[in-house]
Each structure stands twice: as structure tokens, then as C-alpha cells.
Design a protein around this motif. Structure first.
Motif, PDB file in Angstrom:
ATOM      1  N   ARG A  73       0.826  -1.197   0.000  1.00  0.00           N
ATOM      2  CA  ARG A  73       0.000   0.000   0.000  1.00  0.00           C
ATOM      3  C   ARG A  73       0.865   1.252   0.000  1.00  0.00           C
ATOM      4  O   ARG A  73       1.835   1.352   0.738  1.00  0.00           O
ATOM      5  N   ARG A  77      -4.180   3.244  -1.612  1.00  0.00           N
ATOM      6  CA  ARG A  77      -4.406   2.130  -2.539  1.00  0.00           C
ATOM      7  C   ARG A  77      -3.203   1.201  -2.595  1.00  0.00           C
ATOM      8  O   ARG A  77      -2.074   1.590  -2.282  1.00  0.00           O
ATOM      9  N   GLU A 106      -8.307  -6.507  -4.010  1.00  0.00           N
ATOM     10  CA  GLU A 106      -8.888  -5.479  -3.128  1.00  0.00           C
ATOM     11  C   GLU A 106     -10.411  -5.450  -3.242  1.00  0.00           C
ATOM     12  O   GLU A 106     -11.117  -5.383  -2.233  1.00  0.00           O
TER      13      GLU A 106
END
Length: 195
Positions: A73, A77, A106
Motif C-alpha cells: 500500500r 491504494r 482489493e
């Protein structure tokens, strides 16, 4: 929170942290998004990666732990992923990578968060179909390094999924396993036909 994400083995996490702090490891990776990340990056959401080697005649799956995958990350994101693999001496960093499975993972995890039943998230790789699925194991307290998909577990194929299998649709293992078995089993040659 219905998802019970297990902590990765400490040596697996350390191997990824060491690689992230190595300018050589990061610069040699073919991950432009990781190279261009602004600010600090961190490994999150460790998921055990199991490989579906075969399905036995009685319908039991033969799986093996292939490693742990971490989403890397940067800000809000995931920009890449890192894998640590088991070795004779413990755990070793394997690689950084990026591609469609990062945002797909995700998305599948976000979708799973909305379910009412608790699950333990894992990844299941089906090499014969070039398929990766989020495996939602029904026993959230199980050892993430062992076991095989149970009939009531869910598999959520990640995009891109093989033709005819919908990505991001949760399937019961009992529903999807026959499809996977049929697709990865080579056809039996007819008598008298060339092999």
C-alpha cells in the motif's frame, strides 16, 4: 468484521520488509507503480497462497501452501504485491509484481467484508486454468497454512477469470469445483484414436 485476516509468519513479513527497504530489490522489480509510489509503502493484508494441484477421484482437493502474498500500500491504494515463499531455512522474499489481480483482490476483499458469516481469506491458485480466486474459508480460526477447500467454503474468482467463469461472483466450492475439475482434466482418448 467478518474477515479474519491471519498474521503472516514473522519471518515471511520480515523478508518482505527487508526487500521493501532495499533500493536494489525495488529498482530491479518490474513494477512501475511501486517505483513511482510517493511517500512510504507498507505491506498489508497478508494472505496465504494455496495451489490447487489436483482433485482426487472422490472430489477431494489436493492443495499446498505456496507462500504468503502481501498487498503493498502507498497512500490509500495498493500499488503492487510481494510474495514470500517457504524454504528449507524458513521464509524468503520471492518477488514484487503488479497487474490486474491487485485491484481485483482489493475489490473481492471489500465485497467479502459485506458478508454476514465470518471467513478466513486465502488465495487459491489454479495453475491449469491460469486462475486465481479469493478463497473464503469457513473456519476463521483454522491454521492458514493447512487445509483444503470445504464444500461450504466460497471461492471468488479474481479478474481476469477464465472464460465462462464470472469474476467477483462468490461460488460455493461444491458448485465451482466440478467446473474446475472438468476444465483441468485432459480428455480421455477414444479407443482406436491416435493419442
Amino acid at each position: 468484521m467478518p474477515l479474519h485476516v491471519l498474521p503472516a509468519p514473522a519471518p515471511a513479513l520480515r523478508s518482505v520488509l527487508t526487500a521493501l527497504s532495499s533500493p536494489t530489490a525495488v529498482s530491479e522489480a518490474r513494477t512501475p507503480s511501486l517505483l513511482g509510489a510517493q511517500g512510504p509503502v507498507s505491506p498489508e493484508l497478508p494472505l496465504p497462497v494455496h495451489v490447487l494441484d489436483r482433485v482426487t477421484a472422490d472430489g477431494t482437493t489436493a492443495t499446498r501452501l505456496a507462500g504468503w502474498r502481501f498487498l503493498i500500500r502507498a497512500g490509500d491504494r495498493a500499488v503492487a504485491a510481494a510474495e514470500s515463499v517457504p524454504t528449507a531455512d524458513g521464509w524468503a522474499f520471492s518477488r514484487f509484481f503488479e497487474g490486474p489481480y491487485i485491484p481485483s483482490t482489493e475489490l473481492a476483499l471489500r465485497q467479502a467484508e459485506g458478508m454476514t458469516q465470518p471467513y478466513q481469506p486465502r488465495l487459491l491458485s489454479v495453475p491449469g486454468l491460469y486462475m486465481l480466486a479469493l478463497w473464503l474459508h469457513g473456519d476463521p480460526t483454522a491454521d492458514g497454512a493447512t487445509g483444503h477447500p470445504g464444500a461450504a467454503d466460497l471461492l471468488v474468482p479474481l479478474a481476469p477469470a477464465p472464460p465462462g467463469i464470472a469474476a467477483h461472483r462468490p461460488y460455493r466450492v461444491a458448485e465451482l469445483l466440478p467446473v474446475l475439475t472438468h476444465r483441468v482434466t485432459p480428455p480421455t482418448p477414444l479407443m482406436g484414436s491416435p493419442a
